[in-house]
Design a protein around this motif. Structure first.
Motif, PDB file in Angstrom:
ATOM      1  N   GLU A 111       1.391   1.524  -4.841  1.00 46.38           N
ATOM      2  CA  GLU A 111       2.316   1.970  -5.888  1.00 46.38           C
ATOM      3  C   GLU A 111       2.372   0.951  -7.029  1.00 46.38           C
ATOM      4  OE1 GLU A 111       5.232   4.627  -3.012  1.00 46.38           O
ATOM      5  OE2 GLU A 111       5.902   2.671  -3.744  1.00 46.38           O
ATOM      6  N   ALA A 112       2.356  -0.328  -6.656  1.00 44.16           N
ATOM      7  CA  ALA A 112       2.361  -1.378  -7.685  1.00 44.16           C
ATOM      8  C   ALA A 112       1.114  -1.275  -8.554  1.00 44.16           C
ATOM      9  CB  ALA A 112       2.439  -2.756  -7.027  1.00 44.16           C
ATOM     10  N   THR A 127     -11.188   3.147 -10.507  1.00 45.47           N
ATOM     11  CA  THR A 127     -11.518   4.500 -10.022  1.00 45.47           C
ATOM     12  C   THR A 127     -10.606   4.890  -8.867  1.00 45.47           C
ATOM     13  OG1 THR A 127     -13.812   3.990 -10.551  1.00 45.47           O
ATOM     14  CG2 THR A 127     -13.427   5.955  -9.200  1.00 45.47           C
ATOM     15  N   LEU A 128     -10.442   3.980  -7.916  1.00 46.93           N
ATOM     16  CA  LEU A 128      -9.636   4.284  -6.736  1.00 46.93           C
ATOM     17  C   LEU A 128      -8.168   4.513  -7.105  1.00 46.93           C
ATOM     18  CD1 LEU A 128     -11.163   1.761  -4.155  1.00 46.93           C
ATOM     19  CD2 LEU A 128     -11.472   4.247  -4.222  1.00 46.93           C
ATOM     20  N   ILE A 180      -3.627   8.169  -8.029  1.00 43.41           N
ATOM     21  CA  ILE A 180      -2.624   8.801  -8.876  1.00 43.41           C
ATOM     22  C   ILE A 180      -2.756  10.319  -8.795  1.00 43.41           C
ATOM     23  CG2 ILE A 180      -1.906   9.160 -11.282  1.00 43.41           C
ATOM     24  CD1 ILE A 180      -2.710   6.194 -11.782  1.00 43.41           C
ATOM     25  N   SER A 181      -4.000  10.783  -8.886  1.00 48.18           N
ATOM     26  CA  SER A 181      -4.156  12.246  -8.917  1.00 48.18           C
ATOM     27  C   SER A 181      -3.857  12.872  -7.557  1.00 48.18           C
ATOM     28  CB  SER A 181      -5.554  12.628  -9.408  1.00 48.18           C
ATOM     29  OG  SER A 181      -6.514  12.112  -8.535  1.00 48.18           O
ATOM     30  N   HIS A 182      -4.026  12.106  -6.468  1.00 47.70           N
ATOM     31  CA  HIS A 182      -3.721  12.658  -5.144  1.00 47.70           C
ATOM     32  C   HIS A 182      -2.351  12.239  -4.634  1.00 47.70           C
ATOM     33  CE1 HIS A 182      -8.125  13.060  -5.187  1.00 47.70           C
ATOM     34  NE2 HIS A 182      -7.911  14.080  -4.373  1.00 47.70           N
ATOM     35  N   ASN A 183      -1.651  11.463  -5.443  1.00 41.18           N
ATOM     36  CA  ASN A 183      -0.338  10.966  -5.033  1.00 41.18           C
ATOM     37  C   ASN A 183      -0.388  10.165  -3.731  1.00 41.18           C
ATOM     38  OD1 ASN A 183       2.282  10.552  -5.646  1.00 41.18           O
ATOM     39  ND2 ASN A 183       3.043  12.440  -4.719  1.00 41.18           N
ATOM     40  N   TYR A 241      -4.112   0.826   2.509  1.00 35.57           N
ATOM     41  CA  TYR A 241      -4.920   0.841   3.721  1.00 35.57           C
ATOM     42  C   TYR A 241      -5.120   2.259   4.249  1.00 35.57           C
ATOM     43  CZ  TYR A 241      -4.624  -4.223   4.025  1.00 35.57           C
ATOM     44  OH  TYR A 241      -4.737  -5.562   3.780  1.00 35.57           O
ATOM     45  N   ARG A 242      -4.012   2.993   4.377  1.00 30.24           N
ATOM     46  CA  ARG A 242      -4.063   4.313   4.993  1.00 30.24           C
ATOM     47  C   ARG A 242      -4.807   5.309   4.106  1.00 30.24           C
ATOM     48  NH1 ARG A 242       0.434   4.304   8.871  1.00 30.24           N
ATOM     49  NH2 ARG A 242       1.738   3.164   7.420  1.00 30.24           N
ATOM     50  N   ASP A 243      -4.507   5.263   2.811  1.00 32.39           N
ATOM     51  CA  ASP A 243      -5.046   6.298   1.933  1.00 32.39           C
ATOM     52  C   ASP A 243      -6.363   5.909   1.275  1.00 32.39           C
ATOM     53  OD1 ASP A 243      -2.919   8.025   2.401  1.00 32.39           O
ATOM     54  OD2 ASP A 243      -1.693   7.060   0.857  1.00 32.39           O
TER      55      ASP A 243
END
Lengths: 403, 377, 403, 377
Positions: free
Chosen positions: B105-106, B207-208, B213-216, B221-223
C-alpha cells in the motif's frame, strides 16, 4: 550579492605553540585536542557563533592541514554560510603577499577579505585560549564609548602581572599606557589578546605599520603602542571568568583537570553557552565488568576495562584489564595494554602503550609531567621516566639504550 | 548499475506500542545514541546508495528531526540525498486515504515518487531490525545472478510459535525461490525466513505496482511474490551475519542487553571498519564520572553525569545518576534524571523522565517496567 | 572515521596564466569567468562529480582568495562532503614545506592529504581547460590494462602537434616515448595534462623526484619521462570531443563564441552532463522595448536596452539605450553607457564604459582583440584602440595623453 | 530581542485555484524564478530572523522541494533554520483532524511547536503578496512603541466591492487600533487594511492560543484581535512601500505584467541593495538568443533558448521558443516548449507544457488562457 556584516572576526591560528613540544610537531597549537572531545580552537569559534558573529577568518600558517580539515565547511559551529561563515585564510602568493610576518601583517594580508564584508568593526582573536566570552557585550561596550580600539583585559595576581601585557587605564577604562611584560607592573589588567577595532582605524594603522620597515608587524609591539601615541580612543574591556592560556604542558594539563569534579572550575555542560566541535558517530563507550572509573571524563568509542582515575580520555581510547591511568590525559585512539601504568602524563593520539609499561611517576611536588608523542608504539615493559618528552626519534634511542 | 533505496519507516510500529506512541519505528531510540533507521540508512550509505526515499505515513516529526538535511549520512545532496515522504495531504476531496498499512500500500501510494527515480535498481528495507548488512555484496550478487528480484533471508530454527511471525521461503539449489509461506501456522525446523530486504529493478517494480493498483492487491508477499514465483526469477540471498529482529518490547530489551555483554555481537554491528553505523551527531560534552561512582558492564553515551552505581545498563545522552543510586539491567533514554538512593532494575525509561530520590522500581526481563516520555516518578 | 576512497582527484589550480594578461592580475586562471555564468574551473569540478569522483584536492598558490571563496564548501558541485569533497590545498609552512615549486612538487607536498583517503588511484587534473569528460571511463581503461600511469591524449592537427607534449604509442595504446613540443612530431596524440596514477607508483616517483636536485619537479618534464625510462606500464587514453585550452585571450574569446549558434560547438544545456557553478539569486534579466539581441548569451541580472550581437554577457551587465556590443565578452556587473560601441573586446568585471566610448574595432583579419581590465571607469567619449590591454595604470596614462 | 518567524504557506490557496491544484500558495511560481514564499522568507532573513517555521497543511511536496535544507536562504542551521511543519498524522484514532483552514486553527494545531520557540518575539506572515518589507524597521518600531501586538497595514482607497476582501482598522493618532472591521460590506474611502503581517511576543501568543483552544475560537481577527482591543495595546505599522496583493488569478496576471513594464515597482521589490529576494538557485546555463529572435519588454530566466518573437512576456527557466513563434503578454512557466509559428496572447502556461507548431491561443487580460501542468496542445 549583498555581503555586509556589522562585525567580522579574524582568528589568528597560525602559531606553532612550541612550548607544547611534541604535541605540536604535526599540528598547530589551536588544533591541539582538549577535554576529551574538543580542540583548543573550538572555544573561540563557539564564542563567535554564540556571540552572533557569523563571519570568521581563520588565519593559518604552521601545519594547517589538520586545522583546515577540522574546520572544513564550518558546519559543526553553524558557520557554513553562503555569505561569511568560517573561512580558512592561508598565506598566498600575489603581487605583494608572502608568509605572514607577524600578527599585524597576517591581518594586513587579508584586508581584502575583511573589506568584502564592509564591516564597521573587526574583532581580532587568537585560537590559543580556553574560555567562554560573549563578544557581543564587548562590542556594545566598544560602541557605547565610541572607541577606536577596545582591548579585553583580565585581572591577574600582581605577582604574575609582569608575565603579561599590562594595560594602565583611567577610572573610566580608557587606556593611557600599555606595557609589554613590565618588570614593575602598575596595574593588574592583563591583555587577553582580544581586540575590537573600528574598521577604518584598523585599515589605517595596518597600512602604516606595513610600510614601516622598523616594525615587527605585531599588534602588541607595534600597532597598539602607535595608536596610543597618536591619542586614539582606546578602552580596556574588563572580563572576569575562567580564562586559561594553554601554552605549556602544565597549563594544558591543569585546564583539562579543571573540567573534573562536582563543581568543575570550567563547566562544559552549559546549555546557554554550548561549545561546538566536529564529531563523528562513534559507538557509545563501554565500561567493562572489571573496570574502575573515578573522577574522570570519558567519551565515545572508549573501551575501559582497567582503572581510570582523575583523568581525561578522548574518543576511542582503550584501557585493557589491569592497566592503570591516573592524573593523565589520553588522546584519541590510544591503547593502554594490560598491566601498563600511567601517571601524571599526556599521551598523544594513536599511541600503543605496551603491556606492563611504566610511564611517568605519581604526581608529587617535584615530579614533572611526562609526554608521549603521537603514533608511537611502546614495547611491553618499557619504563619512561617522569619529565620525558618522547617522540619517534627518542623512542628509537631509548630502545638502543635499553638493548 | 546505480541503486536507489526505499526505507519503510512505519512498518510494524504496532509491534512496539510502548515506544511508537509518538514516533515511527524508524525513530525508536536504541543503544545510547542510535535510532532504528540508522541501521537501514548506514547500510545503504555504506553500499554507496546515495538517493534514499523514506516512506513515512504517520508520527514522522521525530523522524524529520533526526534526519534533518541528511548531512550526518553525507546525504545533503543537490541531486539525490535523503527525502522523507510524508503523506501529501491534498486540499481536494477526491483524493482521500492518507493512511496505508502494508508495504505494498505504501508503494502504491507513492507510485508517483517511485516513477521519478532515475536509478536502475531499487533496494527496499524497513526499520525493525539491528544488523550491519553488506548491501554491496547483495547488489553485486543480484546483478551477477541475473535475478529479477532478490530477497535477503536468514536460515533460522523455527518453532511453530515463531513461524507465525515470519515469511518463509523454500528454494532450490540455485537459490531460486520455489515456494513462499506467509506467516504459516505449522512450519518448524531450519528455514529461510525473509529479512524484508528486497532488490528489484526500478522498471519491474513500477510495473508490479501498477499491476497491484489495477488489481487492488494489498500484500507484497502474498499478492506479488507468490503470484510471480514461476514467471519471474526470484532468488534468495542468505545472510549469515548478525541480525536481530525486534518483534516486540521483550525483543527490544533482550537485544539491548545482549549487545552490552556480547562483545562479538556488538562488533558485528559497530566494529566493521568500512561499514560504520552513522547517526545524528550532537554537541554533548563527554561523560563525567564522579568520585564515588561504580560502573560496570554498561554502554554509556556522552553528556552523562554519573555519581552512583550502574550495572548492565544502557545510558543515553544527558542522563544524570545521583549519588548512591543503583541502576541495574536498565535502559534510560536521553535526559533521564535519576535522584539519590534510587534503585532501578529492568526499567526502560523514555525521554526526559525524572525519578525522585529513594524511588525503587523493578520490572522483569520478560516484561521490563516502562516509564513513558516526560514522566516524573 | 572511515575515509577510504577508490580514486582521489588532485586539481592543479595554482597557475597565473600570464598570457591572459590583465584578466589574471587579481585572480588565478582557473577563476577566470567563462560563458556568462561559469568560471574555468567549473568544467573540471563538474567533470569530477559527474564521473563519480567526490574527493578533489584543489591546489592553489597564486591569488587564491577568489578561488578559495568561490569553491567555499564545495556545495554547488555537490562536493560538500563530510568525508572528501572539494578541499582547497594552499602551500603551508611545516618542517619541509614551502611554496609549490612545480606541478610534481605541489602534489608531493600534499601526499598526506591523498594518503588520508587511502586510494588505489590518483587522478591529476588541471583547472585550465573547457571540456566535458567522463573520468570514470578513463579509470576503467587504466584498470583494465593494469597500468601504472594512464595519460589522456587528444588528436591534434599534425601541423599544430609541435606545440604540445606528444605521446608516441604502440597500436595497443602503450606509450613508448614522450616528446615535449617536438620540432618533428611522430604522432598527433597530444597530452591533455590529465593523468591517472596507481597510488603506490605515484608516491614512489614523487618521492624520488623530490630528492633529485636536478629535477624541476614537473610531471611532463621529469616524472613522466623517468617512469617511461624505468619501463613502467603507461598507456595513452584517447579522448575525442571538445577540448580547449583557454590560455590566451584569443582562445578564451573563441571558446566563448563556441557556445553560440543553433548548433553550438560546445553545448552547455546538456542534462546528462550538467556543468555546475556557484550562483546567487539574482533577478531575471530584462530586455527593454528598444533592445536588439541576436546570437548572444545573456544571463541573470542583466538589463539590456541597447544592441547585443554575437556576444556573451555575464550577470548584472547593463547595456544602455543606443549602446552597441558586438563580437565581445562582457563580464559581470559591467555597465555600457548610452551610445558606447564595443567591438571584438573582452571587458572584465565591474567596468563602467562611459557614454559614446569606442572600444576596439569591428572584427577583421588584421584586427587584434581588445581587453579592458576590471573595475575601471572609462570617461565618456574615450576611444580605446584595438589590440590595447587596459588596466588602471594604462587608463591614467591614456587620460594624460588625451588631455 | 530575538525573533522567530511563522509563515502560513496555505492560507488563501482558494484564491488561486488554477495554480494551487498541486501546490501551496507559498510554492506558486512567480516572475521567472521565484515562488511566493520567497518574499516572506527573504523579508525575514533580511531582518536577521534565523528561525522560521512554515505551517503547511496540504499540497506541501512542492514546498518541501523548493525549501530543501534551507541552504539558499542561508538557513541550513544546526539550531534554528527553516522547519516545514506538515500535519503530523498520528496512528491513533483519538487524534483526528489534520485539516485546518484559518490562521488561528493553524496556530492551535501547532501549539506544541510554538511553545518550543525560544525567541522573544514572533513575526507571522503569509504568502499571497509581493513585497519587499523592511521587517527590521517593523521590529524596532514594535519594541520602541511598547505595543503588545503590531499589525502591518497599508492605507488604500477602497470601493465597497474591495472592502469585502479586507480586514480594516480604525486607529487613533498614536497608531493604536481602536476598531476592526473584518471583511465589511459597507466601507469605502482611504482606510488602513491589514497586510496580515503580525508581530507579537511569544508569551502572549501562547497565552492567546491556549485561550482560543479553551474557547474554541477560530478566527484570529474576529476572536482574538477584536476581543482584546481594549485590554491590549494593539498598534498598526503603516507600510508605504510597494505591495501587491494576489487575491485572484487576474491579480496574479496583472501584477506580473506590471512588474515587467514598471521599472520603479520592479526595483522596489528586487532592487533594494541590502534586502535581496532570495530563492532556490538552480544550475541552468545562461539563456541563448538565436539569430532571428526579437525580444522586447520581457523578463527572462536562465536556461531559455529563444528563436522567435517575445513581447511583454515572462519566460521561466528552460523555456524554448521556436522560430517564427510570437509570444505576447504571456507567462510561460518552467520548461514550456513552444513550437514554430505558434502565436500566443494572454496565455499562462503551467510547468512543462508543450505547444505544437502553428497553434494560435489567445486569452484576455481579465481572464488569461490557462494551460495546466504538463499539457500538450
Amino acid at each position: 550579492m549583498y555581503t555586509k556584516k556589522e562585525c567580522v572576526a579574524m582568528l589568528l591560528a597560525g602559531g606553532r605553540g612550541s612550548r607544547l613540544y611534541k604535541l605540536t610537531d604535526k599540528i598547530a597549537k589551536p588544533a591541539v585536542p582538549f577535554g576529551g572531545k574538543y580542540r583548543i580552537i573550538d572555544f573561540t569559534l563557539s564564542n563567535c557563533i554564540n556571540s552572533g558573529i557569523d563571519t570568521v577568518g581563520v588565519l593559518t600558517q604552521y601545519q594547517p592541514m589538520v586545522l583546515n580539515e577540522y574546520i572544513g565547511t564550518g558546519e559543526p559551529w553553524d558557520l557554513d554560510r553562503s555569505v561569511g561563515g568560517a573561512r580558512v585564510l592561508p598565506p598566498y602568493q600575489g603581487t605583494t603577499s608572502d608568509w605572514y610576518k607577524g600578527t599585524a601583517n597576517a591581518i594586513y594580508q587579508n584586508l581584502n577579505f575583511i573589506a568584502r564584508y564592509d564591516p564597521e568593526y573587526v574583532l581580532i582573536l587568537s585560537g590559543d585560549h580556553i574560555y567562554k566570552m560573549d563578544y557581543s557585550k564587548m562590542l556594545d561596550y566598544h560602541k557605547e564609548r565610541n572607541a577606536d580600539c577596545t582591548i579585553a583585559v583580565i585581572d591577574v595576581p600582581i605577582e604574575q602581572a609582569s608575565r603579561f601585557g599590562i594595560m594602565n587605564t583611567y577610572d573610566d577604562g580608557r587606556i593611557y599606557e600599555f606595557e609589554e611584560k613590565p618588570p614593575n607592573p602598575k596595574s593588574t589588567h592583563a591583555s587577553m589578546g582580544i581586540y575590537i577595532f573600528s574598521k577604518d582605524k584598523l585599515f589605517k594603522y595596518l597600512t602604516e605599520d606595513e610600510e614601516d620597515p622598523e616594525s615587527s608587524k605585531d599588534f602588541g609591539k607595534n600597532v597598539i603602542p602607535k595608536m596610543l601615541n597618536n591619542g586614539e580612543t582606546m578602552f580596556a574591556y574588563p572580563f572576569s571568568g575562567y580564562w586559561k592560556d594553554v601554552g605549556t604542558l602544565e597549563s594544558l594539563w591543569e585546564a583539562n583537570m579543571d573540567l573534573l569534579g562536582d563543581n568543575p572550575e570550567f563547566y562544559l555542560n552549559d546549555r546557554r553557552w554550548r561549545i561546538y566541535f566536529r564529531n563523528y558517530a562513534l559507538p557509545p563507550h563501554y565500561i567493562g565488568c572489571e573496570a574502575e572509573v573515578k573522577n574522570s571524563i570519558i567519551t565515545e568509542g572508549c573501551n575501559i576495562h582497567g582503572c581510570v582515575i582523575n583523568s581525561v580520555l578522548s574518543n576511542g581510547v582503550v584501557v585493557e584489564p589491569g592497566a592503570v591511568v591516573k592524573d593523565s590525559i589520553i588522546m584519541a585512539n590510544t591503547c593502554i595494554k594490560k598491566g601498563a601504568e600511567i601517571n601524571y602524563s599526556i599521551i598523544d593520539t594513536e599511541v600503543v602503550v605496551g603491556e606492563n609499561c611504566r610511564i611517568g611517576a605519581p604526581r608529587a611536588d617535584n615530579v614533572k609531567i611526562t609526554l608521549v608523542g603521537s603514533e608511537l608504539e611502546i614495547d611491553p615493559g618499557v619504563t619512561i621516566e617522569p619529565g620525558s618528552m618522547i617522540n619517534a626519534a627518542d623512542l628509537a634511542s631509548l630502545k638502543n639504550k635499553n638493548n | 548499475m546505480s541503486t536507489a533505496g526505499i526505507i519503510f519507516a512505519n512498518l510494524h510500529d504496532s509491534n512496539l506500542p510502548e515506544l511508537t506512541r509518538q514516533r515511527s519505528m524508524g525513530s525508536v531510540p536504541f543503544l545510547c545514541r542510535y535510532r532504528f533507521i540508522d541501521f537501514a540508512l548506514s547500510n545503504m550509505v555504506n553500499a554507496d546508495i546515495s538517493s534514499i526515499g523514506i516512506l513515512a505515513h504517520y508520527n514522522y516529526y521525530s523522524l524529520m528531526d533526526h534526519i534533518g538535511s541528511g548531512k550526518n549520512w553525507d546525504l545533503a545532496r543537490r541531486s539525490g540525498g535523503i527525502q522523507i515522504l510524508p503523506p501529501n495531504v491534498s486540499a481536494y476531496a477526491e483524493t482521500p486515504a492518507t493512511y496505508y498499512n502494508t508495504r505494498l500500500e505504501a508503494l502504491k501510494y507513492n507510485i508517483f515518487n517511485i516513477e521519478r527515480i532515475q536509478d536502475d535498481l531499487i533496494l527496499m528495507c524497513q526499520c525493525d531490525c539491528v544488523a550491519n548488512f553488506d548491501f554491496g555484496e547483495l547488489l553485486s550478487e543480484h546483478e551477477s545472478s541475473g535475478a529479477d528480484i532478490t530477497i535477503v533471508t536468514k536460515k533460522v530454527h523455527l518453532t511453530t510459535q515463531e513461524s507465525r511471525n515470519h515469511v518463509i521461503f523454500d528454494s532450490n539449489s540455485d537459490g531460486k525461490i520455489t515456494d513462499i509461506h506467509v506467516k504459516p501456522n505449522d512450519i518448524t525446523g531450519y528455514k529461510d525466513v525473509s529479512l524484508n530486504v528486497i532488490v528489484i529493478s526500478k522498471k519491474l517494480l513500477v510495473t508490479l505496482i501498477h499491476d497491484a493498483i489495477s488489481h487492488n492487491f494489498t500484500s507484497f508477499y502474498r499478492d506479488i511474490i507468490s503470484r510471480n514465483l514461476t514467471s519471474k526469477n526470484i532468488k534468495l540471498f542468505r545472510w549469515d551475519g548478525y541480525y536481530a529482529d525486534i518483534l516486540n518490547f521483550e525483543d527490544y530489551f533482550r537485544t539491548s542487553m545482549d549487545l552490552i555483554s556480547n562483545e562479538e555481537n556488538r562488533n558485528a554491528v559497530f566494529g566493521i571498519r568500512n561499514r560504520p553505523v552513522l547517526t545524528k551527531v550532537r554537541n554533548s560534552p563527554p561523560t563525567v564520572y564522579g568520585d564515588n561512582c561504580k560502573v560496570s558492564n554498561s554502554l554509556i553515551a556522552d553528556g552523562c553525569i554519573i555519581e552512583g552505581k550502574v550495572e548492565n545498563s544502557i545510558l543515553f545522552r544527558g542522563v544524570k545518576i545521583g549519588r548512591n543510586a543503583c541502576i541495574k539491567n536498565s535502559i534510560l533514554f536521553q535526559g533521564a534524571q535519576i535522584g539519590e538512593h534510587v534503585s532501578l532494575n529492568c526499567v526502560v525509561s523514555d525521554k526526559n523522565t525524572t525519578i525522585r530520590d529513594r524511588s525503587v522500581l523493578s520490572g522483569n526481563e520478560s516484561l521490563p517496567y516502562y516509564i513513558s516520555k516526560g514522566r516524573m516518578i
